[in-house]
Scaffold this active site. Structure first.
Site, PDB file in Angstrom:
ATOM      1  CD  GLU A 126      -1.819  -2.392   1.089  1.00 32.88           C
ATOM      2  OE1 GLU A 126      -2.616  -3.222   0.598  1.00 32.88           O
ATOM      3  OE2 GLU A 126      -0.751  -2.719   1.660  1.00 32.88           O
TER       4      GLU A 126
ATOM      5  CG  HIS B 211      -9.872  -7.463   6.141  1.00 31.89           C
ATOM      6  ND1 HIS B 211      -9.015  -8.098   6.990  1.00 31.89           N
ATOM      7  CD2 HIS B 211      -9.397  -7.683   4.889  1.00 31.89           C
ATOM      8  CE1 HIS B 211      -8.060  -8.698   6.282  1.00 31.89           C
ATOM      9  NE2 HIS B 211      -8.273  -8.459   5.011  1.00 31.89           N
TER      10      HIS B 211
END
Length: 323
Positions: free
Chosen positions: A55, A124
């Site tokens: 990321e 998540h």
């Protein structure tokens, strides 16, 4: 919602060759939530790019591309993974225009799904709107309807500032009328989803729907007419619309899925108290997610997320003694 977001990206890519999409599995797999379905086939791998699982690298490449004249739409698979890219988001994307005195701009969008309800566990499922809301230089969008999702994403792509675009996982299948045109929506314009004179309820993302459901229950079972406001963007924030409503109803309830400490609701409650204190007939009520990591167990996960009954209870508490 997913189709509205896809249409927004496709239309902007047709409109401006500088727009590209990049992220994990956005091309061949067509997106973890199928939001980028069909884009690779139309625009090719030069403008729809699968990236490595890193990321910080993905967002960093987006920052560089934006500084070089492109308009990247960066997709992170979940908002939790943005924690790995905070250096690029906060120290670079948000700060570069300031550090370069406006000579360099970072016109990029970072799209991220978040929120609980799908048994995806604590890494998540969280809601980090408040984390990005705090950073100068970032714009923060939180659409709750397909029409707003499309219009706000088109605006975000055209903006010369970095935009954090947060999508709720539970809303990807949400249905609604979407104008078949090039309509955009200016950031900083809240939507009054329901008018009422007894209490103001402000709902963020999925909680805008929960707030609307609670308002209907309040009307049907308690004779209470709640006004429901969906901010749509948190930075800039349409505080004027919220304050106007509070000055009318004299009571406020703020609903968010994020944690209670230092959250969006804490910020809004402070702003309302500072600027509309003389109009309040009761303390501002906050309905938040539980102060825990998101459980994996379905029953525990649901217990950690605000529901309609919690909003009804908070509204009645604000109205205690007046109904």
């Amino acid at each position: 919602m997913r189709e509205a977001l896809r249409d927004a990206m496709a239309e902007e890519m047709r409109r401006d060759e500088a727009v590209l999409v990049m992220g994990e599995d956005v091309a061949v797999f067509q997106g973890a939530f199928k939001v980028t379905e069909g884009l690779l086939g139309e625009f090719g791998e030069r403008r729809v790019r699968d990236t490595p699982i890193s990321e910080n690298t993905i967002v960093g490449a987006g920052v560089g591309a934006a500084m070089g004249g492109l308009r990247p739409v960066v997709e992170l698979m979940t908002v939790n993974f943005s924690l790995l890219a905070l250096d690029q988001i906060i120290n670079h994307a948000a700060a570069i225009p300031y550090m370069f005195n406006g000579q360099a701009r970072v016109p990029m969008v970072v799209r991220m799904p978040g929120g609980g309800g799908h048994q995806l566990g604590p890494t998540h499922s969280h809601s980090f709107e408040a984390l990005f809301l705090q950073v100068p230089g970032l714009l923060v969008a939180c659409p709750s309807t397909p029409a707003d999702g499309k219009a706000l994403l088109k605006t975000a792509i055209r903006d010369d500032n970095p935009v954090i675009f947060i999508e709720h996982e539970s809303l990807y299948g949400a249905r609604g009328e979407v104008p078949d045109n090039d309509e955009t929506l200016r950031f900083g314009e809240a939507a009054v989803r329901r008018e009422g004179g007894d209490v103001t309820i402000v709902g963020i993302l999925k909680m805008a729907h929960t707030a609307a459901d609670a308002a209907q229950t309040l009307a049907d079972e308690h004779g209470v007419e709640a006004e429901v406001i969906d901010p749509r963007t948190l930075r800039p924030l349409d505080l004027d619309t919220i304050l106007e409503s509070v000055r009318k109803t004299n009571r406020a309830v703020i609903v968010e899925e994020g944690w209670p400490h230092g959250g969006v609701g804490a910020n809004l409650a402070t702003l309302i108290t500072e600027q509309a204190f003389d109009y309040l007939d009761a303390p501002v009520q906050r309905v938040t997610g539980a102060d825990v990591h998101m459980p994996y167990s379905r029953r525990l996960e649901q217990a950690a997320i605000p529901h309609e009954e919690h909003v009804v209870k908070a509204a009645l508490a604000a109205l205690e003694g007046s109904i």
